[in-house]
Design a protein around this motif. Structure first.
Motif, mmCIF file in Angstrom:
data_model
loop_
_atom_site.group_PDB
_atom_site.id
_atom_site.type_symbol
_atom_site.label_atom_id
_atom_site.label_comp_id
_atom_site.label_asym_id
_atom_site.label_seq_id
_atom_site.Cartn_x
_atom_site.Cartn_y
_atom_site.Cartn_z
ATOM 1 N N PHE A 41 39.648 27.302 45.918
ATOM 2 C CA PHE A 41 40.255 27.427 44.593
ATOM 3 C C PHE A 41 39.469 28.495 43.831
ATOM 4 O O PHE A 41 38.633 28.202 42.979
ATOM 5 C CB PHE A 41 40.244 26.083 43.858
ATOM 6 C CG PHE A 41 41.351 25.156 44.279
ATOM 7 C CD1 PHE A 41 42.679 25.544 44.185
ATOM 8 C CD2 PHE A 41 41.068 23.899 44.759
ATOM 9 C CE1 PHE A 41 43.712 24.689 44.566
ATOM 10 C CE2 PHE A 41 42.090 23.026 45.138
ATOM 11 C CZ PHE A 41 43.416 23.426 45.047
ATOM 12 N N ASN A 42 39.776 29.741 44.137
ATOM 13 C CA ASN A 42 38.937 30.850 43.677
ATOM 14 C C ASN A 42 38.932 31.027 42.173
ATOM 15 O O ASN A 42 37.982 31.588 41.615
ATOM 16 C CB ASN A 42 39.386 32.160 44.330
ATOM 17 C CG ASN A 42 40.786 32.572 43.909
ATOM 18 O OD1 ASN A 42 41.761 31.931 44.311
ATOM 19 N ND2 ASN A 42 40.915 33.612 43.112
ATOM 20 N N ARG A 43 39.972 30.577 41.471
ATOM 21 C CA ARG A 43 40.026 30.847 40.030
ATOM 22 C C ARG A 43 38.923 30.127 39.255
ATOM 23 O O ARG A 43 38.583 30.521 38.145
ATOM 24 C CB ARG A 43 41.410 30.505 39.477
ATOM 25 C CG ARG A 43 42.478 31.418 40.051
ATOM 26 C CD ARG A 43 43.817 31.263 39.403
ATOM 27 N NE ARG A 43 44.835 31.979 40.162
ATOM 28 C CZ ARG A 43 46.102 32.077 39.827
ATOM 29 N NH1 ARG A 43 46.532 31.492 38.720
ATOM 30 N NH2 ARG A 43 46.955 32.738 40.580
ATOM 31 N N ARG A 44 38.361 29.079 39.833
ATOM 32 C CA ARG A 44 37.195 28.449 39.209
ATOM 33 C C ARG A 44 36.024 29.431 39.110
ATOM 34 O O ARG A 44 35.174 29.301 38.237
ATOM 35 C CB ARG A 44 36.722 27.251 40.041
ATOM 36 C CG ARG A 44 37.655 26.080 40.137
ATOM 37 C CD ARG A 44 36.946 24.959 40.856
ATOM 38 N NE ARG A 44 37.777 23.783 41.063
ATOM 39 C CZ ARG A 44 37.292 22.579 41.301
ATOM 40 N NH1 ARG A 44 35.978 22.402 41.383
ATOM 41 N NH2 ARG A 44 38.096 21.552 41.482
ATOM 42 N N LEU A 97 44.988 40.117 43.771
ATOM 43 C CA LEU A 97 43.947 40.777 44.546
ATOM 44 C C LEU A 97 43.055 41.634 43.666
ATOM 45 O O LEU A 97 41.853 41.755 43.912
ATOM 46 C CB LEU A 97 44.571 41.629 45.651
ATOM 47 C CG LEU A 97 45.369 40.867 46.707
ATOM 48 C CD1 LEU A 97 46.009 41.835 47.684
ATOM 49 C CD2 LEU A 97 44.481 39.876 47.445
ATOM 50 N N GLU A 98 43.629 42.245 42.627
ATOM 51 C CA GLU A 98 42.846 43.051 41.696
ATOM 52 C C GLU A 98 42.241 42.184 40.591
ATOM 53 O O GLU A 98 41.049 42.270 40.293
ATOM 54 C CB GLU A 98 43.709 44.144 41.063
ATOM 55 C CG GLU A 98 44.232 45.183 42.042
ATOM 56 C CD GLU A 98 45.535 44.778 42.714
ATOM 57 O OE1 GLU A 98 45.951 45.489 43.642
ATOM 58 O OE2 GLU A 98 46.121 43.747 42.316
ATOM 59 N N ARG A 99 43.075 41.329 39.972
ATOM 60 C CA ARG A 99 42.616 40.545 38.831
ATOM 61 C C ARG A 99 41.490 39.578 39.210
ATOM 62 O O ARG A 99 40.527 39.393 38.459
ATOM 63 C CB ARG A 99 43.802 39.766 38.230
ATOM 64 C CG ARG A 99 43.434 38.700 37.200
ATOM 65 C CD ARG A 99 42.687 39.285 36.010
ATOM 66 N NE ARG A 99 42.297 38.255 35.068
ATOM 67 C CZ ARG A 99 41.212 37.511 35.178
ATOM 68 N NH1 ARG A 99 40.380 37.688 36.207
ATOM 69 N NH2 ARG A 99 40.914 36.595 34.276
ATOM 70 N N ALA A 111 36.642 39.606 41.956
ATOM 71 C CA ALA A 111 35.260 39.109 41.924
ATOM 72 C C ALA A 111 35.179 37.626 42.256
ATOM 73 O O ALA A 111 34.165 37.150 42.792
ATOM 74 C CB ALA A 111 34.643 39.362 40.548
ATOM 75 N N SER A 112 36.240 36.874 41.963
ATOM 76 C CA SER A 112 36.182 35.425 42.148
ATOM 77 C C SER A 112 35.999 35.038 43.611
ATOM 78 O O SER A 112 35.348 34.032 43.916
ATOM 79 C CB SER A 112 37.448 34.771 41.588
ATOM 80 O OG SER A 112 38.582 35.079 42.378
#
Length: 334
Positions: free
Chosen positions: A122-125, A279-281, A284-285
């Motif tokens: 859950f990369n958005r964390r 992929l851009e936004r 870093a996550s």
């Protein structure tokens, strides 16, 4: 820093996300690229390194492989998780665990029988903006959390082949917002109420799916959460979170290539569209998520975004889908 040798499972789009991030991390080494079709493994291996392999048993028996990163299609996740757990390899797996709770429960039973460090992607964390907002909420900067809102709109609908295999919009996309909102709020909903429609691509509607949804989640504390999703957005990848509490408000804002804000007689604010896609936004996550996985494995602590988080997010997403189809509020099957 302790080094971990990684087997990258899969060679599709997400392999091209994780390959560079593995190479960029000082504690990770890409040892193996796995795909049952060796030509695909060879192609990705040529780009990012690692030995191409098409035999799963050989990959998991390889002494240079300390952990696996599973970036394969969702319907293969459980198979590879169980195999890696039996081999005693720590696991980082892309979301979701699976598209059905039955399969997820089978997977969790096997993870209980063969305990290894496990982290769900859950990369958005791990996006710096979202992480800062979560920490501010947890620190009490806005007092009691009363409302939490997530806007997540994509630039354009995906190909129909993807839609048909996705498990539905709530399971495929809203699940990211669901996990993020529950993580920020520190609790899970007791009830969800969702609406969905199809306004951009009739083919998606013909499949019984949606391309425009709104969800409300009722939390045990009394807080209310709102999630709105769209598969099309004329101005780019719209990603915003707002937390409203008794003592204030916190917001994350969209990222632009040109951050300069302008005002004149003919226009206001930024002239450029938003960051084009995830992929851009969220670039870093993915690195920060792998860094968390490395730290958890090498320091002997439980990774964040666990298998229980994955099951809960899927249960909530399936409840949202059921609510949108029936027009009634639904309690998730925890």
């Amino acid at each position: 820093m302790t080094k971990l040798g990684i087997a990258l499972m899969g060679t599709g789009r997400m392999a091209h996300v994780y390959g560079p991030k593995i190479n960029a991390h000082p504690g990770l080494t890409l040892e193996v690229v796995f795909n049952p079709r060796i030509a695909s493994a060879q192609k990705v291996s040529q780009e990012y390194g690692g030995r191409p392999m098409d035999d799963l048993d050989r990959v998991l028996a390889d002494p240079a492989v300390d952990a696996v990163v599973i970036a394969t299609p969702t319907n293969t996740h459980v198979e590879y998780i169980i195999a890696a757990a039996k081999a005693g390899k720590p696991i980082y797996c892309e979301k979701p665990l699976d598209q059905t709770l039955e399969r997820v429960d089978q997977c969790l039973t096997m993870l209980d029988a063969h305990p290894v460090p496990f982290m769900l992607g859950f990369n958005r964390r791990f996006d710096p903006d979202n992480s800062a907002l979560q920490q501010a909420v947890a620190a009490g900067e806005i007092g009691r959390l009363n409302m939490l809102m997530s806007t997540s709109r994509e630039p354009s609908p995906p190909p129909m082949e993807y839609v048909r295999a996705s498990g539905g919009y709530f399971v495929d996309a809203t699940i990211h917002d669901i996990d993020l909102m529950c993580w920020i709020a520190g609790e899970r909903p007791i009830e969800v109420f969702s609406h969905g429609s199809c306004v951009f691509n009739p083919e998606i509607g013909a499949e019984g799916d949606f391309d425009l949804t709104m969800t409300q989640m009722k939390m045990p504390s009394g807080a209310i959460i709102h999630i709105n999703n769209s598969r099309q957005c004329a101005y780019g990848f719209d990603q915003r979170v707002e937390a409203f509490g008794t003592d204030g408000l916190l917001q994350t804002v969209n990222h632009r290539d040109d951050p300069l804000m302008r005002w004149s007689a003919t226009h206001t604010e930024a002239r450029t569209p938003l960051k084009h896609f995830f992929l851009e936004r969220y670039d870093a996550s993915f690195y920060h998520a792998l860094d968390e996985f490395h730290g958890a494995v090498t320091q002997g602590r439980a990774p964040s975004a666990s298998q229980s988080d994955g099951r809960a997010a899927l249960a909530i997403a399936l409840a949202c889908a059921g609510s949108a189809k029936t027009g009634k509020a639904v309690a998730p099957d925890y």
